[in-house]
Design an enzyme around this catalytic site. Structure first.
Site, PDB file in Angstrom:
ATOM      1  N   ARG A   4       9.122  17.448  -0.022  1.00 26.64           N
ATOM      2  CA  ARG A   4       8.269  16.983  -1.118  1.00 26.64           C
ATOM      3  C   ARG A   4       7.664  18.124  -1.931  1.00 26.64           C
ATOM      4  NH1 ARG A   4       4.088  14.658  -0.786  1.00 26.64           N
ATOM      5  NH2 ARG A   4       4.319  13.237  -2.556  1.00 26.64           N
ATOM      6  N   PRO A  45       0.792  -1.238   0.000  1.00 25.56           N
ATOM      7  CA  PRO A  45       0.000   0.000   0.000  1.00 25.56           C
ATOM      8  C   PRO A  45       0.820   1.282   0.000  1.00 25.56           C
ATOM      9  CG  PRO A  45      -0.893  -1.583   1.548  1.00 25.56           C
ATOM     10  CD  PRO A  45       0.431  -2.130   1.092  1.00 25.56           C
ATOM     11  N   GLY A  46       2.098   1.202   0.370  1.00 29.52           N
ATOM     12  CA  GLY A  46       2.944   2.395   0.334  1.00 29.52           C
ATOM     13  C   GLY A  46       2.527   3.415   1.372  1.00 29.52           C
ATOM     14  N   TYR A  65       8.738  17.478  -5.564  1.00 34.99           N
ATOM     15  CA  TYR A  65       7.693  16.907  -6.418  1.00 34.99           C
ATOM     16  C   TYR A  65       6.601  17.900  -6.799  1.00 34.99           C
ATOM     17  CZ  TYR A  65       9.530  12.363  -4.844  1.00 34.99           C
ATOM     18  OH  TYR A  65      10.330  11.290  -4.568  1.00 34.99           O
ATOM     19  N   TYR A  86       7.392   9.832   3.805  1.00 34.05           N
ATOM     20  CA  TYR A  86       8.506  10.435   3.070  1.00 34.05           C
ATOM     21  C   TYR A  86       8.972  11.780   3.617  1.00 34.05           C
ATOM     22  CZ  TYR A  86       7.099   6.767  -0.067  1.00 34.05           C
ATOM     23  OH  TYR A  86       6.755   5.536  -0.556  1.00 34.05           O
ATOM     24  N   CYS A 131      17.418  29.122   3.592  1.00 29.60           N
ATOM     25  CA  CYS A 131      17.883  30.167   2.680  1.00 29.60           C
ATOM     26  C   CYS A 131      17.647  29.732   1.229  1.00 29.60           C
ATOM     27  CB  CYS A 131      19.360  30.456   2.942  1.00 29.60           C
ATOM     28  SG  CYS A 131      19.962  31.944   2.119  1.00 29.60           S
TER      29      CYS A 131
END
Length: 469
Positions: free
Chosen positions: A366, A319-320, A370, A427, A397
């Protein structure tokens, strides 16, 4: 188009947010699908998790902090086990791994997949039964494979001919017969970000189906008869909402399974369909329930096996992020607030509020990596102020140091307030860094009115301890 060198979001500062974002009727309301199940607003309007006030968490553990709703995590484990009663459900170690979580998922009957020696070390140190571990990775070292073989890891997912040779040599030396799956690249690109869509041909994972490498790998293992080939493995990406990709993937993998049977007289007993099921980061995400996913996947596999005259293999699913992702939120403290006009001649009062918090891209990369979207809420109180378009940014920064690109927060957000960002279980801590020498946040598990530290906050002493120059 080439990305701006300061970050993909650097050039978006003049926009008014995505078309779907609407001014909320109640800026204090929580959207249930975005938050851990035991999060609510308590006395004074502050968020509580399993009965614990976030103001107390901030006082006891500091900010930023990852806050895990332990019962939410456990319930999601149980739901996937119930939805897939005849399959092995693997928790994704790469999403978030620590010894406490390993014990939680083991107690709930899940398997565990790891992809490095470090993840394997955490799993073994927490007492995870080695036979319930799957070992992924496109470049496993000899040392990593040796540890896996000596520990008795249940499934090693082989990813290259070089790895088959390395593992076979180890098996001969030790007189053992490791169980393996062949990772097949099926040419299906998940409907997700290019960088996390893993099954199209031009990428590093697996053996190509179209090019014949997958079949050659399976035949090599069977013919050499050193490793025990249990089945095939396919993984088409992550944050997936559409089951159509699994239908194509399953068809192609089972066609290969039938080809192996016809060529070698062996019907492989297992099939790992991967997973990478999506979660809700914003109101635009509508993930399917584990029951719905199981029903779709079982129908796909049963139909394709019937078409190929194959016995239905024992299934595994991964299922991640869908297990740990929704069970965690990150708690920040606001340091500064700026009102910035949008567009030429804009009025700052009607523009965007830049809400700077005490974390950022070091605890959640993320958004920058992403172009991921997140939500946020004022966490320490409710507010009667009008909603204002806001961007939650970090302390690093970098112009691209953005945690939440677009959200409506109360117009009176001020320094000292707490802001919570949901959906950060997967993640975020795993990919956290010490950029700008910022220590990584702790992970705090909360259950039945009690909080406990499961990963402590890094300190400056930790950073200096590694600097031996």
């Amino acid at each position: 188009m080439r990305a701006h060198e300061a970050g993909a979001l650097h050039g978006e500062i003049g926009t008014r947010g995505p078309a779907w974002l609407r001014t909320p009727v109640d800026v204090n309301a929580l959207v249930p699908q975005l938050w851990p199940r035991n999060v609510a607003r308590g006395p004074g309007g502050a968020l509580t998790v399993a009965g614990v006030d976030v103001r107390d968490l901030a006082a006891d553990y500091g900010t930023p902090a990852y806050v895990l709703d332990e019962d939410d995590l456990r319930e999601r484990c149980r739901e996937f086990r119930a939805a897939f009663p005849d399959a092995d459900v693997y928790y994704a170690g790469k999403a978030f791994l620590c010894r406490a979580v390993v014990r939680m998922i083991a107690e709930e009957g899940l398997f565990l997949d790891v992809c490095t020696g470090g993840e394997l070390a955490i799993a073994l140190s927490a007492g995870m039964e080695p036979a319930r571990i799957g070992f992924h990775g496109n470049n496993k070292s000899v040392a990593e494979l040796t540890r896996a073989v000596d520990a008795g890891v249940g499934r090693i997912i082989v990813d290259s001919f070089a790895e088959i040779d390395r593992l076979s040599e180890l098996a001969r030396e030790r007189g053992v017969r490791p169980k393996v799956l062949v990772r097949v690249t099926v040419g299906v690109e998940a409907h997700t970000h290019e960088f996390i869509a893993t099954a199209h041909e031009d990428q590093k994972f697996g053996f190509s189906l179209a090019g014949g490498a997958a079949a050659a790998a399976a035949f090599k293992i069977l013919d050499e008869d050193v490793l025990e080939l249990r089945g095939l493995h396919s993984h088409i990406g992550s944050q997936i909402f559409d089951a159509s990709g699994f239908e194509v993937s399953a068809r192609r993998v089972l066609e290969l399974q039938a080809r192996i049977r016809d060529a070698r007289g062996v019907e492989l007993p297992e099939l790992d369909l991967g997973g990478g099921f999506g979660i809700a980061y914003t109101t635009q995400d509508d993930p399917a329930s584990p029951h719905e996913l199981a029903k779709r996947l079982r129908k796909i596999v049963d139909g394709e096996c019937a078409a190929e005259n194959l016995a239905v293999p024992h299934l595994s699913v991964e299922p991640g992020r869908a297990i740990v992702g929704p069970a965690v939120f990150t708690l920040y403290q606001v340091g500064t607030v700026k009102s910035v006009p949008l567009g030429a001649g804009g009025d700052a009062a009607e523009g965007r509020a830049y809400v700077s918090v005490d974390g950022g891209m070091s605890d959640n990369i993320r958004t920058a990596l992403y172009d991921a979207s997140y939500s946020a809420t004022l966490a320490n109180r409710t507010s009667a102020a009008q909603p204002k378009l806001a961007r939650v940014v970090g302390k690093h920064c970098e112009s691209g140091d953005i945690v939440v690109k677009d959200e409506f927060l109360p117009g009176d957000v001020q320094p000292g307030d707490l802001v919570a960002v949901p959906g950060t279980g997967a993640y975020c801590r795993s990919m956290a860094s010490n950029y700008n020498h910022v220590p990584r946040p702790p992970v705090v598990a909360v259950r039945e009115g009690r909080a406990r530290l499961i990963v402590r906050r890094e300190t400056e002493d930790d950073l200096l301890a590694l600097d031996v120059g």
